[in-house]
Design a protein around this motif. Structure first.
Motif, PDB file in Angstrom:
ATOM      1  N   VAL A 190       0.779  -1.237   0.093  1.00 39.87           N
ATOM      2  CA  VAL A 190       0.097   0.042  -0.040  1.00 39.87           C
ATOM      3  C   VAL A 190       0.757   1.359  -0.136  1.00 39.87           C
ATOM      4  CG1 VAL A 190      -1.778   1.283   1.170  1.00 39.87           C
ATOM      5  CG2 VAL A 190      -1.612  -1.392   1.499  1.00 39.87           C
ATOM      6  N   LEU A 191       0.578   2.247  -0.858  1.00 41.01           N
ATOM      7  CA  LEU A 191       1.293   3.394  -0.847  1.00 41.01           C
ATOM      8  C   LEU A 191       0.624   4.594  -0.524  1.00 41.01           C
ATOM      9  CD1 LEU A 191       4.127   4.267  -1.506  1.00 41.01           C
ATOM     10  CD2 LEU A 191       3.401   4.538  -3.979  1.00 41.01           C
ATOM     11  N   PHE A 192       0.948   5.402   0.501  1.00 37.54           N
ATOM     12  CA  PHE A 192       0.343   6.369   1.104  1.00 37.54           C
ATOM     13  C   PHE A 192       0.869   7.860   0.661  1.00 37.54           C
ATOM     14  CE2 PHE A 192      -0.704   3.370   4.278  1.00 37.54           C
ATOM     15  CZ  PHE A 192      -1.771   3.633   4.354  1.00 37.54           C
ATOM     16  N   PHE A 193      -0.113   8.612   0.024  1.00 33.66           N
ATOM     17  CA  PHE A 193       0.279  10.173  -0.239  1.00 33.66           C
ATOM     18  C   PHE A 193      -0.150  10.787   0.553  1.00 33.66           C
ATOM     19  CE2 PHE A 193       0.935   7.503  -4.031  1.00 33.66           C
ATOM     20  CZ  PHE A 193       2.034   7.863  -4.668  1.00 33.66           C
ATOM     21  N   ASP A 194       0.312  11.958   1.281  1.00 32.65           N
ATOM     22  CA  ASP A 194      -0.016  13.247   2.034  1.00 32.65           C
ATOM     23  C   ASP A 194       0.172  14.327   1.288  1.00 32.65           C
ATOM     24  OD1 ASP A 194      -0.876  14.683   4.013  1.00 32.65           O
ATOM     25  OD2 ASP A 194       0.700  14.558   5.536  1.00 32.65           O
ATOM     26  N   GLU A 195      -0.915  14.818   0.483  1.00 30.75           N
ATOM     27  CA  GLU A 195      -0.652  16.022  -0.337  1.00 30.75           C
ATOM     28  C   GLU A 195       0.424  15.936  -1.286  1.00 30.75           C
ATOM     29  OE1 GLU A 195      -2.910  19.484   0.918  1.00 30.75           O
ATOM     30  OE2 GLU A 195      -4.364  18.266   2.364  1.00 30.75           O
ATOM     31  N   PRO A 196       0.541  15.183  -2.141  1.00 28.13           N
ATOM     32  CA  PRO A 196       1.891  15.043  -2.637  1.00 28.13           C
ATOM     33  C   PRO A 196       2.163  16.215  -3.523  1.00 28.13           C
ATOM     34  CG  PRO A 196       0.232  13.739  -3.716  1.00 28.13           C
ATOM     35  CD  PRO A 196      -0.085  14.083  -2.451  1.00 28.13           C
ATOM     36  N   THR A 197       1.101  17.218  -3.804  1.00 31.51           N
ATOM     37  CA  THR A 197       1.579  18.187  -4.979  1.00 31.51           C
ATOM     38  C   THR A 197       1.389  19.523  -4.108  1.00 31.51           C
ATOM     39  OG1 THR A 197      -0.817  18.370  -5.617  1.00 31.51           O
ATOM     40  CG2 THR A 197       0.851  17.022  -6.853  1.00 31.51           C
ATOM     41  N   SER A 198       1.067  19.619  -2.835  1.00 30.99           N
ATOM     42  CA  SER A 198       0.841  20.863  -1.996  1.00 30.99           C
ATOM     43  C   SER A 198       2.022  21.700  -2.060  1.00 30.99           C
ATOM     44  CB  SER A 198       0.245  20.544  -0.760  1.00 30.99           C
ATOM     45  OG  SER A 198       1.127  20.087   0.283  1.00 30.99           O
ATOM     46  N   ALA A 199       3.324  21.230  -1.920  1.00 30.70           N
ATOM     47  CA  ALA A 199       4.234  22.032  -2.158  1.00 30.70           C
ATOM     48  C   ALA A 199       4.884  22.419  -3.507  1.00 30.70           C
ATOM     49  CB  ALA A 199       5.273  21.184  -1.259  1.00 30.70           C
ATOM     50  N   LEU A 200       4.235  22.135  -4.428  1.00 29.73           N
ATOM     51  CA  LEU A 200       4.648  22.290  -5.949  1.00 29.73           C
ATOM     52  C   LEU A 200       3.851  23.352  -6.703  1.00 29.73           C
ATOM     53  CD1 LEU A 200       4.646  18.464  -7.174  1.00 29.73           C
ATOM     54  CD2 LEU A 200       6.813  19.720  -6.102  1.00 29.73           C
ATOM     55  N   ASP A 201       4.818  24.300  -7.394  1.00 29.89           N
ATOM     56  CA  ASP A 201       4.075  25.221  -8.204  1.00 29.89           C
ATOM     57  C   ASP A 201       3.270  24.371  -9.251  1.00 29.89           C
ATOM     58  OD1 ASP A 201       5.670  27.169  -7.262  1.00 29.89           O
ATOM     59  OD2 ASP A 201       7.512  26.762  -8.744  1.00 29.89           O
ATOM     60  N   PRO A 202       2.132  25.224  -9.697  1.00 23.82           N
ATOM     61  CA  PRO A 202       1.148  24.767 -10.456  1.00 23.82           C
ATOM     62  C   PRO A 202       1.697  23.581 -11.875  1.00 23.82           C
ATOM     63  CG  PRO A 202       0.213  26.613  -9.803  1.00 23.82           C
ATOM     64  CD  PRO A 202       1.721  26.404  -9.332  1.00 23.82           C
ATOM     65  N   GLU A 203       2.748  24.431 -12.355  1.00 20.92           N
ATOM     66  CA  GLU A 203       3.366  23.616 -13.451  1.00 20.92           C
ATOM     67  C   GLU A 203       4.043  22.406 -13.383  1.00 20.92           C
ATOM     68  OE1 GLU A 203       6.431  27.194 -12.542  1.00 20.92           O
ATOM     69  OE2 GLU A 203       4.346  26.918 -12.242  1.00 20.92           O
ATOM     70  N   LEU A 204       4.397  22.271 -11.903  1.00 19.63           N
ATOM     71  CA  LEU A 204       5.124  20.974 -11.699  1.00 19.63           C
ATOM     72  C   LEU A 204       4.249  20.081 -11.279  1.00 19.63           C
ATOM     73  CD1 LEU A 204       8.059  22.553  -9.828  1.00 19.63           C
ATOM     74  CD2 LEU A 204       8.214  21.722 -12.214  1.00 19.63           C
ATOM     75  N   THR A 205       3.071  20.453 -10.719  1.00 18.11           N
ATOM     76  CA  THR A 205       2.068  19.397 -10.184  1.00 18.11           C
ATOM     77  C   THR A 205       1.720  18.308 -11.389  1.00 18.11           C
ATOM     78  OG1 THR A 205       1.130  21.206  -8.606  1.00 18.11           O
ATOM     79  CG2 THR A 205      -0.446  19.265  -9.265  1.00 18.11           C
ATOM     80  N   GLY A 206       1.584  18.731 -12.458  1.00 20.84           N
ATOM     81  CA  GLY A 206       1.177  17.799 -13.566  1.00 20.84           C
ATOM     82  C   GLY A 206       1.954  16.716 -13.659  1.00 20.84           C
ATOM     83  N   GLU A 207       3.236  16.679 -13.503  1.00 21.48           N
ATOM     84  CA  GLU A 207       4.359  15.746 -13.565  1.00 21.48           C
ATOM     85  C   GLU A 207       4.121  14.680 -12.602  1.00 21.48           C
ATOM     86  OE1 GLU A 207       8.661  17.292 -12.320  1.00 21.48           O
ATOM     87  OE2 GLU A 207       7.648  18.400 -14.014  1.00 21.48           O
ATOM     88  N   VAL A 208       3.771  15.097 -11.495  1.00 20.59           N
ATOM     89  CA  VAL A 208       3.755  14.362 -10.259  1.00 20.59           C
ATOM     90  C   VAL A 208       2.393  13.335 -10.357  1.00 20.59           C
ATOM     91  CG1 VAL A 208       3.655  14.140  -7.934  1.00 20.59           C
ATOM     92  CG2 VAL A 208       5.227  15.682  -8.767  1.00 20.59           C
ATOM     93  N   LEU A 209       1.376  14.244 -10.641  1.00 22.10           N
ATOM     94  CA  LEU A 209       0.074  13.606 -11.043  1.00 22.10           C
ATOM     95  C   LEU A 209       0.139  12.513 -12.027  1.00 22.10           C
ATOM     96  CD1 LEU A 209      -2.344  16.623 -10.474  1.00 22.10           C
ATOM     97  CD2 LEU A 209      -1.567  14.941  -8.637  1.00 22.10           C
ATOM     98  N   LYS A 210       0.802  12.827 -12.993  1.00 17.99           N
ATOM     99  CA  LYS A 210       0.990  11.799 -14.247  1.00 17.99           C
ATOM    100  C   LYS A 210       1.498  10.526 -13.584  1.00 17.99           C
ATOM    101  CE  LYS A 210       2.959  11.502 -18.847  1.00 17.99           C
ATOM    102  NZ  LYS A 210       3.782  12.095 -19.717  1.00 17.99           N
ATOM    103  N   VAL A 211       2.478  10.479 -12.586  1.00 18.15           N
ATOM    104  CA  VAL A 211       3.301   9.510 -12.258  1.00 18.15           C
ATOM    105  C   VAL A 211       2.376   8.484 -11.453  1.00 18.15           C
ATOM    106  CG1 VAL A 211       4.713   8.634 -10.603  1.00 18.15           C
ATOM    107  CG2 VAL A 211       5.737  10.288 -12.400  1.00 18.15           C
ATOM    108  N   ILE A 212       1.643   9.513 -10.490  1.00 23.72           N
ATOM    109  CA  ILE A 212       0.586   8.586  -9.538  1.00 23.72           C
ATOM    110  C   ILE A 212      -0.603   7.888 -10.538  1.00 23.72           C
ATOM    111  CG2 ILE A 212      -1.123   8.815  -7.782  1.00 23.72           C
ATOM    112  CD1 ILE A 212       0.454  11.392  -6.755  1.00 23.72           C
ATOM    113  N   LYS A 213      -0.863   8.772 -11.632  1.00 27.36           N
ATOM    114  CA  LYS A 213      -2.021   8.060 -12.719  1.00 27.36           C
ATOM    115  C   LYS A 213      -1.431   6.793 -13.163  1.00 27.36           C
ATOM    116  CE  LYS A 213      -5.061   9.237 -16.159  1.00 27.36           C
ATOM    117  NZ  LYS A 213      -4.849   8.435 -17.175  1.00 27.36           N
ATOM    118  N   SER A 214      -0.126   6.770 -13.668  1.00 24.33           N
ATOM    119  CA  SER A 214       0.476   5.592 -14.140  1.00 24.33           C
ATOM    120  C   SER A 214       0.651   4.535 -13.014  1.00 24.33           C
ATOM    121  CB  SER A 214       1.800   5.876 -14.789  1.00 24.33           C
ATOM    122  OG  SER A 214       2.686   5.937 -13.772  1.00 24.33           O
ATOM    123  N   LEU A 215       0.592   4.738 -11.911  1.00 23.17           N
ATOM    124  CA  LEU A 215       0.890   3.833 -10.798  1.00 23.17           C
ATOM    125  C   LEU A 215      -0.772   3.032 -10.785  1.00 23.17           C
ATOM    126  CD1 LEU A 215       2.857   5.567  -8.110  1.00 23.17           C
ATOM    127  CD2 LEU A 215       3.598   3.547  -9.704  1.00 23.17           C
TER     128      LEU A 215
END
Length: 266
Positions: A183-208
């Protein structure tokens, strides 16, 4: 990987519950942060936890990953009790058993928490080699494969300070995956990121999610939660105010949910 499934009475396959918590209560002094929270996540499912600031989401995740102790409730991983209720009190399993249970999950923090004096590769390989006592060459090979999947193959020898926030978070995800959690837990994984960097992290989580990784995600990204989740939990003032499929939760007439969505949309 714990993938034993059972057939239910109708003959269809019933997914194994990988993580479960029941009747969780937690207070800090006189402030009750969690009040009778119950939830579970099944093999291969994505559970998103949403809600306003102060609703108890991060505290719940800290209890799930044993960074914080609960006042009352029970909790299991892969059918093994981490916390049991005995004579009306919550009793944690013995340290040796908890150590084994903790191997079932990984946690990705909102602020990355990478070791600044380690290279990217060492950040990913350190725990599998030193804690899990796995073969160094094998671990490094797997780490490089994870970096390839994260689009960071050329950053193995870089240090965290040389990376963007989005790159650091992808390294943090690779580090969690290197431990082979169920099980993998994420605690607001994009909250510390600028909007333009958020997408690349969400893309990785989506692929998982597409690879059927079992995940619990505390997030303020509503469209992401709506599109990726099998189930969504809406927390408000320390309770589960709403729970169900994304269609049910986001389409609900629940007054607090509508108010919350109205605020995050602006």
């Amino acid at each position: 990987m714990y993938s034993d499934n059972n057939m239910n009475s109708s003959g269809s396959i019933q997914k194994r519950i990988f993580f479960e918590m029941n009747n969780i209560k937690k207070s800090f002094g006189d402030l009750q942060v969690l009040n009778d929270i119950s939830l579970s996540v099944c093999e291969g499912d994505v559970l998103s936890i949403i809600g306003p600031s102060g609703s108890g989401k991060s505290t719940l995740l800290r209890i799930a990953t044993m960074l914080e102790t609960m006042d009352y409730g029970d909790m299991s991983y892969m059918g093994e009790k981490a916390v049991s209720i005995v004579d009306g009190k919550s009793i944690y399993a013995k340290p040796a058993k908890l150590k084994e249970i903790k191997k079932n999950f990984g946690l990705v923090f909102q602020n990355f928490n990478l070791f600044p004096h380690y290279t990217v590769l060492k950040n990913i390989t350190d725990a599998p080699i030193s804690v899990q006592k796995r073969n160094k060459a094998e671990v490094e090979e797997e780490a490089m494969e994870l970096l390839r999947k994260m689009g960071l193959e050329d950053k193995a020898d870089a240090y965290p300070s040389q990376l963007s926030g989005g790159q650091q978070q992808r390294v943090a995800i690779a580090r969690a995956l290197a431990l082979k959690p169920n099980v993998l837990f994420f605690d607001e994984p994009t909250s510390a990121l600028d909007p333009e960097l958020t997408g690349e992290v969400l893309k990785v989580i989506k692929s998982l999610a597409e690879q059927h990784m079992t995940m619990v995600i505390v997030t303020h990204e509503m469209n992401f939660a709506k599109n990726i989740s099998d189930r969504v939990v809406f927390m408000d003032k320390g309770v589960v105010a709403l729970s169900g499929s994304p269609e049910v939760v986001f389409g609900s007439d629940n007054e607090r949910m509508r108010e919350f969505l109205g605020k995050v949309a602006h």
